[in-house]
Design an enzyme around this catalytic site. Structure first.
Site, PDB file in Angstrom:
ATOM      1  N   GLY A   1       0.827  -1.203   0.000  1.00 43.87           N
ATOM      2  CA  GLY A   1       0.000   0.000   0.000  1.00 43.87           C
ATOM      3  C   GLY A   1       0.863   1.255   0.000  1.00 43.87           C
ATOM      4  O   GLY A   1       0.541   2.248  -0.656  1.00 43.87           O
TER       5      GLY A   1
ATOM      6  N   ASN B   1      -6.795   5.061   9.739  1.00 44.54           N
ATOM      7  CA  ASN B   1      -6.273   3.832  10.357  1.00 44.54           C
ATOM      8  C   ASN B   1      -6.255   3.872  11.882  1.00 44.54           C
ATOM      9  O   ASN B   1      -6.251   2.832  12.521  1.00 44.54           O
ATOM     10  CB  ASN B   1      -4.868   3.521   9.825  1.00 44.54           C
ATOM     11  CG  ASN B   1      -3.954   4.714   9.819  1.00 44.54           C
ATOM     12  OD1 ASN B   1      -4.241   5.708   9.153  1.00 44.54           O
ATOM     13  ND2 ASN B   1      -2.879   4.653  10.549  1.00 44.54           N
TER      14      ASN B   1
ATOM     15  N   GLN C   1      -7.460   0.994   4.549  1.00 43.71           N
ATOM     16  CA  GLN C   1      -8.285   0.574   5.693  1.00 43.71           C
ATOM     17  C   GLN C   1      -9.753   0.370   5.302  1.00 43.71           C
ATOM     18  O   GLN C   1     -10.502  -0.275   6.025  1.00 43.71           O
ATOM     19  CB  GLN C   1      -8.224   1.602   6.829  1.00 43.71           C
ATOM     20  CG  GLN C   1      -6.892   1.660   7.544  1.00 43.71           C
ATOM     21  CD  GLN C   1      -6.578   0.411   8.351  1.00 43.71           C
ATOM     22  OE1 GLN C   1      -7.459  -0.367   8.715  1.00 43.71           O
ATOM     23  NE2 GLN C   1      -5.304   0.204   8.625  1.00 43.71           N
TER      24      GLN C   1
ATOM     25  N   SER D   1      -4.089  -2.532  -0.212  1.00 43.46           N
ATOM     26  CA  SER D   1      -3.051  -3.432   0.284  1.00 43.46           C
ATOM     27  C   SER D   1      -3.686  -4.770   0.635  1.00 43.46           C
ATOM     28  O   SER D   1      -4.798  -4.813   1.168  1.00 43.46           O
ATOM     29  CB  SER D   1      -2.388  -2.822   1.517  1.00 43.46           C
ATOM     30  OG  SER D   1      -1.421  -3.708   2.030  1.00 43.46           O
ATOM     31  N   ALA D   2      -2.968  -5.871   0.359  1.00 43.43           N
ATOM     32  CA  ALA D   2      -3.544  -7.209   0.578  1.00 43.43           C
ATOM     33  C   ALA D   2      -3.560  -7.616   2.050  1.00 43.43           C
ATOM     34  O   ALA D   2      -4.493  -8.280   2.501  1.00 43.43           O
ATOM     35  CB  ALA D   2      -2.755  -8.245  -0.224  1.00 43.43           C
ATOM     36  N   HIS D   3      -2.527  -7.209   2.804  1.00 47.00           N
ATOM     37  CA  HIS D   3      -2.392  -7.795   4.145  1.00 47.00           C
ATOM     38  C   HIS D   3      -3.373  -7.229   5.176  1.00 47.00           C
ATOM     39  O   HIS D   3      -3.438  -7.707   6.297  1.00 47.00           O
ATOM     40  CB  HIS D   3      -0.945  -7.698   4.649  1.00 47.00           C
ATOM     41  CG  HIS D   3      -0.497  -6.363   5.143  1.00 47.00           C
ATOM     42  ND1 HIS D   3      -0.481  -6.056   6.478  1.00 47.00           N
ATOM     43  CD2 HIS D   3      -0.035  -5.268   4.501  1.00 47.00           C
ATOM     44  CE1 HIS D   3      -0.001  -4.813   6.626  1.00 47.00           C
ATOM     45  NE2 HIS D   3       0.269  -4.321   5.443  1.00 47.00           N
TER      46      HIS D   3
ATOM     47  N   THR E   1       9.420  -7.965 -12.214  1.00 54.79           N
ATOM     48  CA  THR E   1       8.729  -9.253 -12.283  1.00 54.79           C
ATOM     49  C   THR E   1       7.743  -9.355 -11.129  1.00 54.79           C
ATOM     50  O   THR E   1       8.076  -9.061  -9.980  1.00 54.79           O
ATOM     51  CB  THR E   1       9.747 -10.407 -12.256  1.00 54.79           C
ATOM     52  OG1 THR E   1      10.609 -10.242 -13.382  1.00 54.79           O
ATOM     53  CG2 THR E   1       9.050 -11.763 -12.323  1.00 54.79           C
TER      54      THR E   1
ATOM     55  N   CYS F   1       2.470   1.835  12.912  1.00 52.41           N
ATOM     56  CA  CYS F   1       3.613   2.382  12.192  1.00 52.41           C
ATOM     57  C   CYS F   1       4.333   3.425  13.015  1.00 52.41           C
ATOM     58  O   CYS F   1       5.506   3.687  12.820  1.00 52.41           O
ATOM     59  CB  CYS F   1       3.141   3.013  10.884  1.00 52.41           C
ATOM     60  SG  CYS F   1       1.881   2.053  10.081  1.00 52.41           S
TER      61      CYS F   1
HETATM   62  C1  PLP Z   1      -1.368  -0.161   6.336  1.00 52.60           C
HETATM   63  C2  PLP Z   1      -1.658   1.138   5.641  1.00 52.60           C
HETATM   64  C3  PLP Z   1      -0.862   1.603   4.600  1.00 52.60           C
HETATM   65  C4  PLP Z   1       0.384   0.890   4.172  1.00 52.60           C
HETATM   66  O1  PLP Z   1       0.144  -0.332   3.532  1.00 52.60           O
HETATM   67  P1  PLP Z   1       1.361  -1.396   3.473  1.00 52.60           P
HETATM   68  O2  PLP Z   1       0.886  -2.443   2.536  1.00 52.60           O
HETATM   69  O3  PLP Z   1       1.556  -1.893   4.873  1.00 52.60           O
HETATM   70  O4  PLP Z   1       2.546  -0.656   2.959  1.00 52.60           O
HETATM   71  C5  PLP Z   1      -1.216   2.777   3.968  1.00 52.60           C
HETATM   72  N1  PLP Z   1      -2.293   3.470   4.352  1.00 52.60           N
HETATM   73  C6  PLP Z   1      -3.088   3.062   5.348  1.00 52.60           C
HETATM   74  C7  PLP Z   1      -4.287   3.859   5.706  1.00 52.60           C
HETATM   75  C8  PLP Z   1      -2.793   1.890   6.042  1.00 52.60           C
HETATM   76  O5  PLP Z   1      -3.574   1.502   7.050  1.00 52.60           O
END
Ligand code: PLP
Length: 389
Positions: free
Chosen positions: A71, A151, A179, A199-201, A237, A325
């Site tokens: 992300g 977040n 989020q 973001s996937a995680h 890649t 973070c």
């Molecule tokens: C977690 C997060 C990101 C960063 O995503 P990553 O895949 O961990 O780099 C960016 N913006 C928000 C609002 C987030 O919660």
């Protein structure tokens, strides 16, 4: 000791069905999707299926989805890529004071390179007003970037209204929806936005993979230079297993969205009700009305959030102070500061985020431990430990 994880906004466990789809891409379907022989073509099919699934989750066209390494990269790309593409048109960018550091620190970097950035204030619940945005737009404005869901406090911004203001002035609009994805319905056509970071995680997919939605025709330069991957827009890649996992997580999220929202908001509301019933001198930060379904951000007066966090951890309970973070840094949360939360409350703030694997029993157990932890810390405090307080 059973672990109770209440930090789903920091990251989520990868769902088993997601892992199952990923594994073959390490071993059997290991081809490079850019290769023309069959194991390469098979990988290419996996890549394009993932693109379709992510696109569907936000009602975009597959060709509007470009995969990134996270992300954070999507946020960096959109700011740097639009700044680079439109620098002859103007040098002004508008964002808010409560963005993720992936946006704020990239904006600070751009300021060092001659761009001008306006950081909009928010109200006491964390909302950016469309009127304030309108007033900040100038002839030199090239991009507006306002996050969809915060977040730390979970506030859901009026993105449709904000994007309409930008559009009326011919300014591109980006939203960091990391989020929001999988927690609120997202329809890019209805919202009228030009770019979305994902973001996937954060949606039960793997770490190290993200995406940027780029509306067809929206101007942006490439961020990574190299080969012709991602329609020549983002070289390198592809992280095949990661992308395939992101696609599966997006599909599961799409099929499960209403149930997920119901499950999370029910448990979150129960958590807040029990905290209020059992612990005095607490305050919720953000809006209870337009809020991420799993988020609860609470200030416990007169004590330190770090102390609460460590004592909960000793009982196997994972929560965070502010955002993950920024933990480890002593700087106050820029989000709580922008809301006007007083320092005495800010220091005692904990973010709880529930998710798909949280149970009703978890909430009971957490509040039982939490009320003891808070009472103990208040007994030790020089302010609240005094006789007759
Ligand atoms: C977690 C997060 C990101 C960063 O995503 P990553 O895949 O961990 O780099 C960016 N913006 C928000 C609002 C987030 O919660």
């Amino acid at each position: 000791m059973k672990q109770i994880y209440l930090d789903y906004s920091a990251t989520t466990p990868v769902k088993e069905d997601v892992v199952k789809e990923m594994i073959p891409y390490y071993t059997e379907v290991y081809g490079n999707p850019s290769s023309l022989y069959s194991v390469g073509l098979e990988a290419k099919q996996g890549l394009e299926l993932a693109r379709e699934r992510v696109a569907k989750l936000i009602n975009a066209q597959p060709a509007e989805i470009r995969f990134t390494s996270c992300g954070t990269e999507a946020d960096n790309w959109v700011l740097e890529g639009v700044a680079d593409a439109l620098k002859n048109k103007g040098n002004h960018i508008i964002t808010s004071k409560i963005e993720h550091h992936a946006i704020l620190h990239t904006c600070e970097h751009l300021e060092k390179n001659g761009f001008e950035v306006t950081y909009l204030d928010v109200d006491s619940e964390g909302f950016v007003s469309p009127e304030a945005l309108e007033a900040a737009i100038k002839d030199t404005t090239i991009l507006v970037s306002i996050m969809m869901v915060n977040n730390e406090i979970g506030t859901i911004q009026p993105i449709k209204e904000l994007a309409a203001v930008a559009k009326a002035h011919g300014v591109l609009f980006h939203t960091d929806a990391v989020q929001a994805l999988g927690n609120v319905p997202i329809d890019v056509k209805d919202l009228g936005v030009d770019f979305i970071s994902m973001s996937a995680h954060k949606i039960y997919g793997p770490k190290g993979v993200g995406a940027l939605y780029i509306r067809k025709g929206a101007r942006i330069n490439n961020y990574m230079h190299g080969g012709g991957q991602e329609a020549r827009k983002r070289a390198g890649t592809e992280n095949m297993a990661g992308i395939v996992g992101f696609g599966k997580a997006a599909e599961l999220s799409m099929n499960n969205l209403d149930a997920h929202i119901e499950h999370c908001s029910t448990l979150r509301n129960k958590l807040w009700e029990k905290i209020q019933a059992e612990i005095p001198h607490v305050q919720v930060n953000g809006s209870m009305d337009k809020r991420h379904p799993g988020n609860l951000n609470v200030s416990f007066d007169y004590i330190e959030g770090e102390a609460i966090l460590l004592l909960l951890d000793a009982h196997g309970i994972c929560v965070s102070t502010g955002s993950a973070c920024s933990s480890g840094s002593l700087a106050p949360s820029q989000v709580l500061e922008a809301l006007g939360v007083p320092v005495t409350k800010m220091n005692g703030t904990i973010r709880f985020t529930v998710g798909d694997f949280t149970t009703d029993e978890d909430i009971d157990n957490v509040v039982e431990v939490l009320s003891k932890v808070v009472a103990r810390l208040r007994e030790m405090s020089p302010v609240t430990g005094k006789e007759g307080w």
